[in-house]
Design an enzyme around this catalytic site. Structure first.
Site, PDB file in Angstrom:
ATOM      1  N   LEU A 158       0.980  -1.228   0.120  1.00 21.70           N
ATOM      2  CA  LEU A 158      -0.004  -0.053   0.250  1.00 21.70           C
ATOM      3  C   LEU A 158       0.858   1.353  -0.151  1.00 21.70           C
ATOM      4  CD1 LEU A 158      -2.741  -0.819   2.436  1.00 21.70           C
ATOM      5  CD2 LEU A 158      -2.620  -1.495   0.156  1.00 21.70           C
ATOM      6  N   ASP A 209       1.362  -3.654   5.648  1.00 19.89           N
ATOM      7  CA  ASP A 209       0.742  -3.203   4.529  1.00 19.89           C
ATOM      8  C   ASP A 209       1.010  -3.902   3.156  1.00 19.89           C
ATOM      9  OD1 ASP A 209       3.165  -1.919   4.157  1.00 19.89           O
ATOM     10  OD2 ASP A 209       2.181  -0.337   3.588  1.00 19.89           O
TER      11      ASP A 209
END
Length: 425
Positions: free
Chosen positions: A301, A343
């Protein structure tokens, strides 16, 4: 001849005077009571009768002398010379003189001490068995029936305790319990109990009690044979194992949940690092056997730390969940999706090459990945991807993952450079 019959008779014989003294006795009686014939003829039967049985014996003698009865037989205890009390069956008849007056008694004394001992032991065993059966009645249904199941010989309280029904219905029809068997188990149970001749059995099934509640039974049965090896009875025992089944099901459910938790990322519900590595390892083994290749995708991300720092970790967690759910909705059932930490995510596109993967992510780019911050503001969730189609040179999961990570990082750096150039211009 009559003299020999008297002395060598296999049971005790005695002529007893009306006052109770022994007139003559045979050897069998002497052996039984432990006295010589000389000693016995100085004693009375009253002295040799155990006190608890004397009144009954004297009562019968009075009736015999009065002419109310011709003879009598009782079981009583004698006191042997050594003080031990022994059981005998006494049969007495009265001999009268020519004028009809009582002359003497003929007493036949049969040794039944061993028989009484066995009866006593059997009675104790029977009483013990009854107690055992009664103790099991709360959770065990015990019954005995004829070989053809046409007649019930015995049933304990277990039937009423477990089924909640009167055992009278079983005495009317021993097969009536099948009416209460769960519909999914009934055919199996009926087939077993319809066999002729019935064989030993061991089966588990469910029943409905009188309240409509489901209970589990472990039903076992044995055939009982007589001394001629002929089947004479059937013994059945059915244990209520509902509690054990409930505990077993709860344990299995707990194990399933624990197994699921051990393989699942607690926040997103995706496969965790260990599970996705296991799945990828299985996939490499499959492709090593020459089957269709797959592509591994590495996802990171973008600027996730900024979302955490600006909006807090709750929003950051929500972003991870929103991204996971949105991406999952775009994947096939055959694909694999996991979170390997923070992430970072990986996707296995099953049986998919690099060109098909590129086309897939072109479609993914048309989808919105975003998180609602405060009910009004929506923050986009950006991400970078890199993928590598498996080839024979890739031997381990980590090697495959590292290659996809390198591709993802290269693309991410390239975009960062382009962004920097755009800003500079």
């Amino acid at each position: 001849m009559f003299e020999k019959t008297f002395h060598f008779c296999p049971v005790g014989l005695a002529h007893v005077s009306v006052d109770g003294s022994f007139i003559r006795v045979n050897k069998r009686l002497c052996d039984f009571l432990g006295y010589s014939d000389e000693e016995l003829t100085t004693l009375t039967f009253q002295e040799l009768t155990a006190p608890d049985y004397l009144d009954e014996d004297l009562s019968y003698l009075e009736r015999l002398m009065a002419g109310d009865i011709d003879d009598y037989a009782i079981e009583k205890r004698y006191v042997r010379r050594d003080g031990e009390q022994v059981w005998a069956k006494l049969t007495v008849s009265l001999v009268r003189d020519q004028r009809g007056n009582p002359d003497y008694f003929i007493s036949i004394v049969e040794d039944i001490d061993e028989k009484k001992r066995i009866q006593s032991e059997l009675f104790q065993v029977d009483a013990l068995f009854s107690k055992i059966v009664s103790a099991f009645s709360d959770r065990t249904f015990i019954w005995v029936a004829t070989p053809d199941l046409s007649k019930l010989q015995y049933v304990n309280d277990g039937y009423s305790n477990i089924f909640g029904r009167n055992e009278y219905e079983l005495y009317c029809n021993p097969m009536s319990f099948i009416d209460h068997v769960h519909e999914d188990d009934k055919a199996r149970v009926l087939k077993l109990f319809s066999q002729r001749p019935l064989q030993n059995w061991d089966i588990q099934y469910r029943i409905y009690d009188s309240k409509g509640e489901v209970k589990y039974l472990h039903d076992r049965g044995s055939l009982i044979f007589d001394d001629r090896e002929m089947q004479s009875l059937i013994l059945g025992t059915a244990d209520d194992i509902t509690r054990e089944k409930t505990q077993q099901q709860a344990l299995m459910s707990a194990v399933t949940k624990l197994e699921h938790l051990s393989k699942t990322d607690s926040l997103t519900g995706l496969a965790n690092r260990r599970e996705i590595f296991s799945q990828l390892s299985d996939e490499i083994s499959r492709m090593d056997r020459g089957q269709q290749t797959s592509t591994l995708v590495y996802i990171d991300l973008n600027k996730f730390k900024e979302i955490n720092d600006k909006y807090g970790h709750k929003v950051g967690d929500k972003a991870l969940i929103e991204f996971s759910e949105r991406m999952s909705s775009l994947l096939r059932d055959s694909d694999r999706f996991g979170r390997i930490g923070g992430d970072e995510f990986v996707i296995l596109l099953y049986g998919t090459g690099e060109k098909e993967t590129e086309a897939f992510f072109n479609r993914v780019a048309q989808s919105d990945f975003e998180v609602n911050v405060d009910g009004n503001k929506v923050v986009p969730i950006g991400f970078s991807v890199g993928w590598v189609e498996w080839s024979e040179g890739i031997e381990t999961v980590q090697e495959w993952l590292d290659k996809a990570d390198e591709v993802m990082y290269g693309k991410k750096r390239y975009r960062q450079v382009l962004t920097a150039i755009d800003k500079a211009m």
